[in-house]
Design an enzyme around this catalytic site. Structure first.
Site, PDB file in Angstrom:
ATOM      1  N   GLY A  55       0.843  -1.195   0.000  1.00  0.00           N
ATOM      2  CA  GLY A  55       0.000   0.000   0.000  1.00  0.00           C
ATOM      3  C   GLY A  55       0.872   1.236   0.000  1.00  0.00           C
ATOM      4  N   CYS A  82       5.159  -6.318   1.827  1.00  0.00           N
ATOM      5  CA  CYS A  82       5.509  -4.895   1.768  1.00  0.00           C
ATOM      6  C   CYS A  82       4.796  -4.112   2.879  1.00  0.00           C
ATOM      7  CB  CYS A  82       5.197  -4.347   0.370  1.00  0.00           C
ATOM      8  SG  CYS A  82       6.040  -2.798   0.073  1.00  0.00           S
ATOM      9  N   TYR A  83       3.851  -3.262   2.543  1.00  0.00           N
ATOM     10  CA  TYR A  83       3.130  -2.537   3.595  1.00  0.00           C
ATOM     11  C   TYR A  83       2.530  -3.515   4.606  1.00  0.00           C
ATOM     12  CZ  TYR A  83      -0.082   0.709   5.884  1.00  0.00           C
ATOM     13  OH  TYR A  83      -0.747   1.484   6.813  1.00  0.00           O
ATOM     14  N   HIS A 169       7.915  -8.022  -3.183  1.00  0.00           N
ATOM     15  CA  HIS A 169       6.636  -8.398  -3.809  1.00  0.00           C
ATOM     16  C   HIS A 169       6.756  -9.747  -4.535  1.00  0.00           C
ATOM     17  CE1 HIS A 169       4.402  -4.660  -3.181  1.00  0.00           C
ATOM     18  NE2 HIS A 169       5.581  -4.072  -3.267  1.00  0.00           N
ATOM     19  N   GLU A 171       4.439 -11.454  -5.738  1.00  0.00           N
ATOM     20  CA  GLU A 171       3.393 -11.579  -6.766  1.00  0.00           C
ATOM     21  C   GLU A 171       3.825 -11.034  -8.119  1.00  0.00           C
ATOM     22  OE1 GLU A 171       3.520  -9.521  -4.264  1.00  0.00           O
ATOM     23  OE2 GLU A 171       2.545  -7.603  -4.647  1.00  0.00           O
ATOM     24  N   SER A 223     -20.983 -11.576 -28.160  1.00  0.00           N
ATOM     25  CA  SER A 223     -20.241 -10.648 -29.020  1.00  0.00           C
ATOM     26  C   SER A 223     -19.161 -11.373 -29.809  1.00  0.00           C
ATOM     27  CB  SER A 223     -19.588  -9.565 -28.167  1.00  0.00           C
ATOM     28  OG  SER A 223     -18.531 -10.127 -27.410  1.00  0.00           O
ATOM     29  N   GLY A 224     -18.873 -12.608 -29.401  1.00  0.00           N
ATOM     30  CA  GLY A 224     -17.761 -13.319 -30.026  1.00  0.00           C
ATOM     31  C   GLY A 224     -16.467 -13.107 -29.259  1.00  0.00           C
ATOM     32  N   GLY A 225     -16.482 -12.195 -28.290  1.00  0.00           N
ATOM     33  CA  GLY A 225     -15.319 -11.994 -27.419  1.00  0.00           C
ATOM     34  C   GLY A 225     -15.195 -13.179 -26.457  1.00  0.00           C
ATOM     35  N   VAL A 226     -14.064 -13.214 -25.748  1.00  0.00           N
ATOM     36  CA  VAL A 226     -13.778 -14.371 -24.902  1.00  0.00           C
ATOM     37  C   VAL A 226     -14.850 -14.572 -23.827  1.00  0.00           C
ATOM     38  CG1 VAL A 226     -12.066 -15.438 -23.394  1.00  0.00           C
ATOM     39  CG2 VAL A 226     -11.327 -13.940 -25.222  1.00  0.00           C
ATOM     40  N   ASP A 227     -15.159 -13.497 -23.091  1.00  0.00           N
ATOM     41  CA  ASP A 227     -16.043 -13.660 -21.931  1.00  0.00           C
ATOM     42  C   ASP A 227     -17.437 -14.117 -22.341  1.00  0.00           C
ATOM     43  OD1 ASP A 227     -13.838 -12.687 -20.671  1.00  0.00           O
ATOM     44  OD2 ASP A 227     -14.647 -10.686 -20.328  1.00  0.00           O
ATOM     45  N   SER A 228     -18.026 -13.429 -23.325  1.00  0.00           N
ATOM     46  CA  SER A 228     -19.402 -13.802 -23.683  1.00  0.00           C
ATOM     47  C   SER A 228     -19.432 -15.169 -24.364  1.00  0.00           C
ATOM     48  CB  SER A 228     -20.070 -12.722 -24.533  1.00  0.00           C
ATOM     49  OG  SER A 228     -19.518 -12.657 -25.821  1.00  0.00           O
ATOM     50  N   LYS A 370      -9.280 -13.195 -15.948  1.00  0.00           N
ATOM     51  CA  LYS A 370      -9.291 -13.440 -17.396  1.00  0.00           C
ATOM     52  C   LYS A 370      -8.576 -14.745 -17.767  1.00  0.00           C
ATOM     53  CE  LYS A 370     -10.410 -11.368 -21.314  1.00  0.00           C
ATOM     54  NZ  LYS A 370     -11.655 -10.623 -21.509  1.00  0.00           N
TER      55      LYS A 370
END
Ligand code: XMP
Length: 514
Positions: A55, A82-83, A169, A171, A223-228, A370
């Site tokens: 942070g 860290c913080y 960090h 991550e 929509s043809g996008g990944v999520d939908s 994602k």
């Protein structure tokens, strides 16, 4: 089904989502909560472990984000980063102060004590540091297990109490063995079994969707996008022909995209879906006629989309549920999860349910990052080229054509973009660059072609490298590739006589042009 949970308590650090992602990569489910989350709620969630993020504050300053001592006394393992590490030491009686030397960037860390956290980690290992303050004295009971040249406490532990503090960090990818350290924490300290797997997720979701929907009808804006796409296939697996997918071709898609989406999801495609394609190009162009202002264009496109969608919903009739492709970063960024500032209240295309009368919204991907959505996509057998698609904005080419949109400009940008994408793929750069596209500047200039004067448009090429799409660097594309793209666009796309490459990073630029 009850799954193991590790909680990330967010103290406003920029890497909060990354921490959760890395933990999930270790097959342990992880959620982000604000540091303001009540201790009773934490107990109720019964986490196997708690991770405190970094942070921007100094923990010894008045009003700095903090947590009560009780957090460290519940017997639940806690890892401070860290913080979070400084706060743990501060609250438990150690000393944190401004460091004589600020550490930033890749730093050599020496592990000088056997520790559950550093099992199988090299004695000398490169880590990512970013701090002004440092732990000058550990809290009672803690021993130092790693140091750097400038930092006497790079890591400290109190294994009997399951408390661990790391100044750097783990991550961040620059910390070479960071994932191993996080994995050590969740397995060696928290004793997780690793039950977060995408095949199990798919199975559980299918069961949950069936229970929720019963014999109701469900509508999905595809929509043809990944999520939908992933959401649609998941729903279809769960409830078969109770689902209808509506795909709106608003005339602002990439070249051949409408047909490509139809080829996969339509009647001749890979899935048995009720698929409706609405060819609404003309009505969108009509609405966009004479409109130049970017926000106005976005609003018109969004609004018209909803109108089309509504009309289709009415035709089907008695639809109870609407599917939305919301994913976990949308939830966090909308301020529902962690502590980071509200960046945007995100809505996917078609995901504006206020307009239509649905009983309930189904968000099957709401808990996923994602990369996890992609894994689910592969698990469901969706072709790789769809699963690994680059992002494409809801307003489509509408925001890649500066100024007024019309069919002619759409044709130019589609053709130029198709050439660009083809050459990038041919050069093997498509997996390295996170987003790349051609845009149409609204600028026309004088040129000469075949001894004749031209007065045509300039196309701009954009390519960015980014992790989170919040910040981005323009990608270094080999000169020969850019030259090939330029030559082909000039020769093959009528109406273009100049090609620019956009070098701007984000900030100050944005990725899209409008
Ligand atoms: P900017 O241009 O804001 O874009 O740097 C960041 C990322 O978001 C995408 N983008 C959108 N996606 N609807 C979307 O679904 C939108 O209105 C929209 N605007 C930008 C953009 O493509 C990039 O990946």
């Amino acid at each position: 089904m009850e799954k193991e949970l590790v909680i990330v308590l967010d103290f406003g650090g920029q890497y909060n989502q990354l921490v959760a992602r890395r933990v999930r990569e270790c097959n342990v489910y992880c959620e982000i909560y604000s540091y303001k989350t009540d201790i009773a709620k934490i107990k109720e969630m019964n986490p196997k472990g708690i991770i405190l993020t970094g942070g921007p504050n100094s923990c010894y300053e008045e009003g700095a984000p903090t947590y009560s001592k009780e957090l460290f006394e519940m017997g639940i393992p806690v890892l401070g980063l860290c913080y979070g590490a400084q706060l743990m030491q501060h609250v438990l009686g150690g000393k944190v102060e401004k460091a004589p030397v600020r550490e930033y960037g890749k730093t050599n860390v020496r592990v000088n004590q056997a520790s559950a956290l550093f099992t199988d980690v090299a004695k000398d290992t490169v880590c990512w540091m970013s701090h002004f303050d440092y732990i000058s004295k550990t809290a009672p009971g803690f021993s130092v297990c790693a140091t750097t040249a400038d930092c006497p406490v790079a890591a400290a532990e109190y294994p009997e109490k399951n408390l661990y503090a790391i100044q750097f960090h783990p991550e961040v990818l620059h910390t070479v063995e960071g994932t191993k350290m996080l994995s050590n924490f969740v397995y060696n300290v928290c004793h997780c079994s690793g039950d977060w797997k995408m095949d199990a997720f798919v199975e559980n979701q299918i069961k949950a969707i069936r229970e929720k929907v019963g014999d109701g009808k469900v509508l999905c804006a595809l929509s043809g996008g990944v999520d939908s796409s992933v959401a649609a296939v998941l729903l279809s697996k769960a409830i078969g022909d109770q689902l209808t997918c509506v795909f709106v071709d608003q005339g602002l898609l990439r070249k051949n995209e409408g047909d490509e989406v139809e080829a996969v999801f339509g009647p001749e495609g890979n899935y048995e879906l009720n698929f409706i394609r609405v060819n609404a190009q003309e009505r969108f162009y009509e609405k966009l006629k004479g409109v130049e202002e970017p926000e106005q264009k976005r609003k018109i496109i969004g609004e018209e989309f909803i109108r089309v969608f509504e009309e289709e919903a009415k035709k089907i009739g008695a639809v109870d549920f609407l599917v939305q492709g919301t994913i976990y970063p949308d939830v966090v960024e909308s301020g529902l999860g962690g502590e980071s500032a509200v960046i945007k209240s995100h809505h996917n295309v078609g995901g504006l349910p206020d307009y239509v009368d649905f009983k309930e919204i189904i968000e099957p991907l709401r808990d996923l990052f994602k990369d996890e959505v992609r894994k689910v996509g592969l698990e469901l057998g969706i072709p790789e080229y769809l699963v690994f698609r680059q992002p494409f904005p809801g307003p489509g080419l509408g925001i890649r054509i500066i100024g007024e949109v019309n069919a002619e400009k759409v044709r130019i940008v589609q053709d130029a973009d198709a050439i660009y994408r083809e050459e990038i793929a041919k050069a093997g750069l498509d997996r390295d660059i996170n987003q790349y596209f051609a845009a149409l500047t609204n600028m026309r200039s004088v040129g000469v072609m075949g001894d004749e004067r031209t007065y045509d448009y300039a196309v701009a090429l954009r390519a960015v490298k980014t992790i989170d799409f919040m910040t981005a660097e323009s990608a270094e594309i080999p000169w020969e590739v850019l030259q090939t793209v330029m030559t082909r666009i000039i020769n093959e796309v009528k109406g273009v006589n100049r090609v620019f490459y956009d070098l701007t990073s984000k900030p100050p630029g944005t990725i899209e042009f409008e």
